[in-house]
Design an enzyme around this catalytic site. Structure first.
Site, PDB file in Angstrom:
ATOM      1  N   THR A 125       0.831  -1.205   0.000  1.00 17.78           N
ATOM      2  CA  THR A 125       0.000   0.000   0.000  1.00 17.78           C
ATOM      3  C   THR A 125       0.863   1.252   0.000  1.00 17.78           C
ATOM      4  O   THR A 125       1.962   1.268   0.569  1.00 17.78           O
ATOM      5  CB  THR A 125      -0.922   0.023   1.244  1.00 17.78           C
ATOM      6  N   ASP A 126       0.334   2.323  -0.616  1.00 18.24           N
ATOM      7  CA  ASP A 126       1.051   3.594  -0.588  1.00 18.24           C
ATOM      8  C   ASP A 126       1.043   4.224   0.797  1.00 18.24           C
ATOM      9  O   ASP A 126       1.798   5.169   1.058  1.00 18.24           O
ATOM     10  CB  ASP A 126       0.460   4.568  -1.610  1.00 18.24           C
ATOM     11  N   GLU A 127       0.229   3.717   1.710  1.00 18.86           N
ATOM     12  CA  GLU A 127       0.147   4.300   3.044  1.00 18.86           C
ATOM     13  C   GLU A 127       1.436   4.144   3.843  1.00 18.86           C
ATOM     14  O   GLU A 127       1.633   4.826   4.852  1.00 18.86           O
ATOM     15  CB  GLU A 127      -1.037   3.724   3.811  1.00 18.86           C
ATOM     16  N   TYR A 153      -2.097  -0.040  10.854  1.00 19.87           N
ATOM     17  CA  TYR A 153      -2.250  -0.736   9.569  1.00 19.87           C
ATOM     18  C   TYR A 153      -1.036  -0.505   8.680  1.00 19.87           C
ATOM     19  O   TYR A 153      -0.403  -1.453   8.214  1.00 19.87           O
ATOM     20  CB  TYR A 153      -3.514  -0.257   8.856  1.00 19.87           C
ATOM     21  N   LYS A 157       1.942  -3.149   7.374  1.00 23.08           N
ATOM     22  CA  LYS A 157       2.220  -3.398   5.966  1.00 23.08           C
ATOM     23  C   LYS A 157       3.665  -3.037   5.609  1.00 23.08           C
ATOM     24  O   LYS A 157       4.303  -3.718   4.800  1.00 23.08           O
ATOM     25  CB  LYS A 157       1.246  -2.601   5.097  1.00 23.08           C
TER      26      LYS A 157
END
Length: 338
Positions: A125-127, A153, A157
């Site tokens: 994810t880009d998060e 989260y 990741k």
């Protein structure tokens, strides 16, 4: 080729299986899913007509189970979608995110190493990059952007990504990682922004929007994401990370207003609620690496994609009612106070 797709009863995983089975009918696809709250058998029952598909219920956090499955099946490719992915839930309880996203990933990595898979792909994810300022539209996340997580989260990741890369560097495991912007499309569980707003607007129920609604996300239609992963698996360089974006930045409020327009609903349904802790201001993806090196770019505009998505939810009321049965409404009320 025999594929293991973990988390294939969820939103992106199920769309990926559909995409791949249609494109590669000669390959075999095993769908491994624990069927948690966001994974449903009615999402994947459409696959039963395919002779090259099988479903296996199981949890990637169960190391013995994972090892036995790999020993029996001898997978060529592993694509790991299995993850706890809702930021709001990670704020309230971190444990499930560590178990699935970190421990589960390392179990898959160990099994992939032991049974010598030809490619392990981690869906990221880009998060993991944190946030960008709202007043610098020129800034984008590249693969060289430092990891700077904001939530449990994204931290889980990021940890998984680092483990994946360490297995390449230490053990020579042939891995790739994709880090994608916000997905939307059919079969997305209605706790995420777009399906939540569509489903509530259809029923003329108040739409909870965090803060002032000006947080910005880059949106990608799920089928474009699936095509990017397919491209990376077949063309990507081992040991590399590829950013995947939709080139469709919108504020949350713009997204909600677009949905209301598609449904011919009043903007008076919008209800601004208290912002969540650590809410990242802006995500934006630079996908020039995958475009220049592998020739991939998104094909679906946000306008066409959101129209297609709204239409799908209107046409699939039975699916929607089934996945929101049980404690769903209680959770939404508790989360948004609405």
């Amino acid at each position: 080729m025999k594929y293991l797709v973990t988390g294939g009863a969820g939103f992106i995983g199920s769309n990926f299986i559909q995409y791949m089975m249609d494109k590669y009918p000669e390959d075999e696809f095993i769908n491994l899913d624990a069927l948690t709250y966001a994974g449903h058998t009615n999402t994947i029952e459409r696959f039963n007509e395919y002779c090259n598909y099988r479903f296996v219920k199981g949890d990637i956090t169960n190391r013995q189970f994972v090892m036995e499955l790999f020993s029996k099946e001898k997978f060529d490719v592993v694509v790991n979608f299995a993850a706890e992915s809702h930021v709001d839930r990670s704020i309230n309880d971190t444990s499930a995110f560590v178990l699935t996203n970190v421990l589960g990933t390392t179990n898959l990595l160990d099994a992939s190493k032991k049974y010598e898979v030809e490619r392990y792909h981690q869906v990221g994810t880009d998060e993991v990059y944190g946030e960008l300022p709202l007043d610098r539209p020129d800034l984008l996340f590249s693969e060289k952007t430092p990891i700077h997580t904001s939530s449990s989260y994204s931290s889980s990741k990021a940890s998984a990504d680092l483990f994946v890369l360490s297995y390449y560097r230490t053990h020579g495991l042939p891995v790739t990682i994709s880090r994608c912007s916000n997905n939307y499309g059919p079969y997305q569980y209605p706790e995420k922004l777009i399906p939540l707003m569509i489903c509530r607007a259809i029923k003329d129920i108040k739409l909870p929007v965090y803060g002032n609604g000006l947080n910005v996300r880059d949106w990608i239609f799920v089928e474009d994401h699936c095509s990017a992963i397919d491209t990376i698996i077949h063309k990507g360089k081992v040991g590399e990370v590829y950013n995947v974006g939709g080139q469709s930045e919108r504020t949350n409020l713009q997204v909600v207003n677009t949905i209301l327009e598609k449904l011919h609903k009043s903007k008076e349904l919008i209800s601004f609620v208290a912002d969540r802790p650590g809410h990242d201001k802006r995500y934006a993806i630079d996908f020039s690496k995958i475009k220049s090196e592998l020739g991939w770019a998104p094909s679906m505009s946000f306008e066409d994609g959101i129209a297609k998505t709204v239409g799908w939810y209107i046409d699939n009321e039975l699916w929607l009612n089934e996945v929101t049965a049980g404690g769903y409404q209680e959770y939404i009320s508790k989360m948004y106070g609405i």
